[in-house]
Design a protein around this motif. Structure first.
Motif, PDB file in Angstrom:
ATOM      1  N   ASP A   1      -6.582   3.956   0.166  1.00  0.00           N
ATOM      2  CA  ASP A   1      -5.916   4.449  -0.957  1.00  0.00           C
ATOM      3  C   ASP A   1      -4.310   4.167  -0.730  1.00  0.00           C
TER       4      ASP A   1
ATOM      5  N   ALA B   1     -12.371  -1.463   0.371  1.00  0.00           N
ATOM      6  CA  ALA B   1     -12.289  -1.337  -1.223  1.00  0.00           C
ATOM      7  C   ALA B   1     -11.926   0.150  -1.298  1.00  0.00           C
ATOM      8  N   ASP B   2     -12.097   1.082  -0.636  1.00  0.00           N
ATOM      9  CA  ASP B   2     -11.806   2.618  -1.095  1.00  0.00           C
ATOM     10  C   ASP B   2     -10.312   2.978  -0.353  1.00  0.00           C
TER      11      ASP B   2
ATOM     12  N   LYS C   1      -6.988  -5.220  -4.722  1.00  0.00           N
ATOM     13  CA  LYS C   1      -8.356  -5.039  -4.353  1.00  0.00           C
ATOM     14  C   LYS C   1      -9.431  -5.350  -5.445  1.00  0.00           C
ATOM     15  N   ALA C   2      -9.353  -5.240  -6.621  1.00  0.00           N
ATOM     16  CA  ALA C   2     -10.176  -5.621  -7.558  1.00  0.00           C
ATOM     17  C   ALA C   2     -10.381  -7.013  -7.575  1.00  0.00           C
TER      18      ALA C   2
ATOM     19  N   LEU D   1      -0.209   2.335  -7.043  1.00  0.00           N
ATOM     20  CA  LEU D   1      -1.657   2.219  -7.380  1.00  0.00           C
ATOM     21  C   LEU D   1      -2.135   1.102  -8.221  1.00  0.00           C
TER      22      LEU D   1
ATOM     23  N   GLN E   1       0.784  -1.283  -0.051  1.00  0.00           N
ATOM     24  CA  GLN E   1      -0.051  -0.041   0.028  1.00  0.00           C
ATOM     25  C   GLN E   1       0.774   1.192   0.130  1.00  0.00           C
TER      26      GLN E   1
ATOM     27  N   PHE F   1      -1.891  -2.229  -5.900  1.00  0.00           N
ATOM     28  CA  PHE F   1      -2.747  -2.199  -4.661  1.00  0.00           C
ATOM     29  C   PHE F   1      -4.080  -2.276  -5.479  1.00  0.00           C
ATOM     30  N   THR F   2      -4.522  -1.408  -6.366  1.00  0.00           N
ATOM     31  CA  THR F   2      -5.774  -1.609  -6.948  1.00  0.00           C
ATOM     32  C   THR F   2      -6.090  -2.763  -7.635  1.00  0.00           C
TER      33      THR F   2
END
Length: 334
Positions: A326, A323-324, A96-97, A89, A80, A92-93
């Motif tokens: 950062d 989920a949100d 999470k997805a 990003l 993260q 990490f994104t």
């Protein structure tokens, strides 16, 4: 439990599958050195673009090498922060997805925590508590590690990290990027006592580091030679510079051990792969009856296996990523 881990904090796209109490099932790293070498350092936008291209193939390869599919994964862990936000990003994104789509728990991991715990991937493992020296291109820090989730910073660099200093000196000598391996290789044929480069101590009680003055001293020496150094002179510069860095790193680490009272030291981070640092720290720890734990070089540089292990302990502690959630560029640990 099977963990899929992802690391994309800088210029390496990495994925790993591990059983935290057993073994690393796979560890895949896609390097970007050929992309950034011509620029003499990392170009953040190019790094993040390459991560976008490589994240899926690297994850697929890690799963394939482990002989499993996503249906077999129980937990997803990803870096993260800290690092380059664009690079972070991507990984990490993605994590999470996948977790959201598969209904899997996901944890965000501090990259520093990964380095602090990387020795637990090896045998023998250090018992807690221990003192840890983390040395890389982004940080040079000392920590007291009480357990897998409790880290207390004892000292950090006030300017350049040690790895950053290696890269900058390599650039001064036209040795290419990354600079650490090139300097280490040439230093093996040089005289570490040839040039009396400064050692910044920052006071008798300080556990902080500073390498900007050393870098400036190297630049001044090169200028005094007319910037046309013969091969042996380059080797001597590399050896003398490396010795100055190693002296300070080792001295501060042993001072931290005296302060904490720990009898165990852990070394981590990309510069922890430097042979001279490993040799000198091992000698000094042995002289002081302190046990030293060093991960294999492949686990010193950025990798996803260490992220998976740190993520496992965060999962046990109930620290799940929403989920949100950062990414962050600066570590609260450092």
């Amino acid at each position: 439990m099977l963990i899929l881990a992802i690391e994309s904090s800088c210029d390496d796209t990495a994925a790993a599958v591990l059983e935290p109490e057993s073994r690393i099932r796979s560890s895949v790293v896609s390097s970007q050195h050929e992309i950034h070498a011509r620029f003499g350092g990392i170009v953040p936008e190019l790094a993040s673009r390459r991560h976008i291209e490589m994240i899926r193939p690297v994850v697929d390869e890690a799963l394939a090498q482990a002989g499993i599919g996503l249906d077999d994964i129980d937990l997803i862990a990803a870096t993260q922060g800290p690092g380059l936000v664009g690079s972070l990003l991507v990984g990490f994104t993605f994590a999470k997805a996948v977790a959201l789509a598969r209904g899997l728990p996901c944890v965000g991991v501090d990259h520093m925590a990964g380095h602090l715990l990387s020795c637990l991937l090896e045998n023998p493992q250090p018992a807690f508590p221990y003192t840890a020296l983390i040395v890389s291109g982004g940080t040079t820090s000392l920590f007291a590690v009480d357990d897998p989730l409790s880290f207390t910073r004892l000292g950090r660099t006030r300017d350049d990290a040690a790895g950053e200093a290696f890269d900058k000196v390599a650039k001064l000598l036209d040795l290419g990027y990354p600079g650490g391996p090139a300097i280490s290789r040439l230093a093996a044929g040089g005289n570490p006592a040839a040039i009396a480069f400064p050692r910044s101590r920052l006071g008798a009680d300080s556990l902080d580091f500073s390498f900007s003055g050393l870098k400036t001293a190297v630049a001044a020496h090169i200028d005094s030679q007319g910037r046309q150094c013969p091969p042996q002179a380059v080797a001597d510069i590399c050896a003398s510079f490396q010795e100055a860095v190693v002296d300070v790193l080792v001295d501060k680490t042993l001072a931290a051990v005296e302060r904490t009272g720990h009898r165990r030291v852990v070394l981590g981070g990309g510069v922890a792969a430097n042979p001279r640092l490993r040799t000198v720290l091992a000698e000094r720890c042995a002289q002081n009856d302190v046990a030293l734990f060093m991960p294999a070089p492949a686990l010193c540089t950025d990798n996803a296996a260490m992220i998976g292990l740190a993520g496992y302990y965060r999962f046990l502690g109930g620290h799940l990523a929403e989920a949100d959630a950062d990414a962050y560029s600066r570590s609260p640990l450092n």
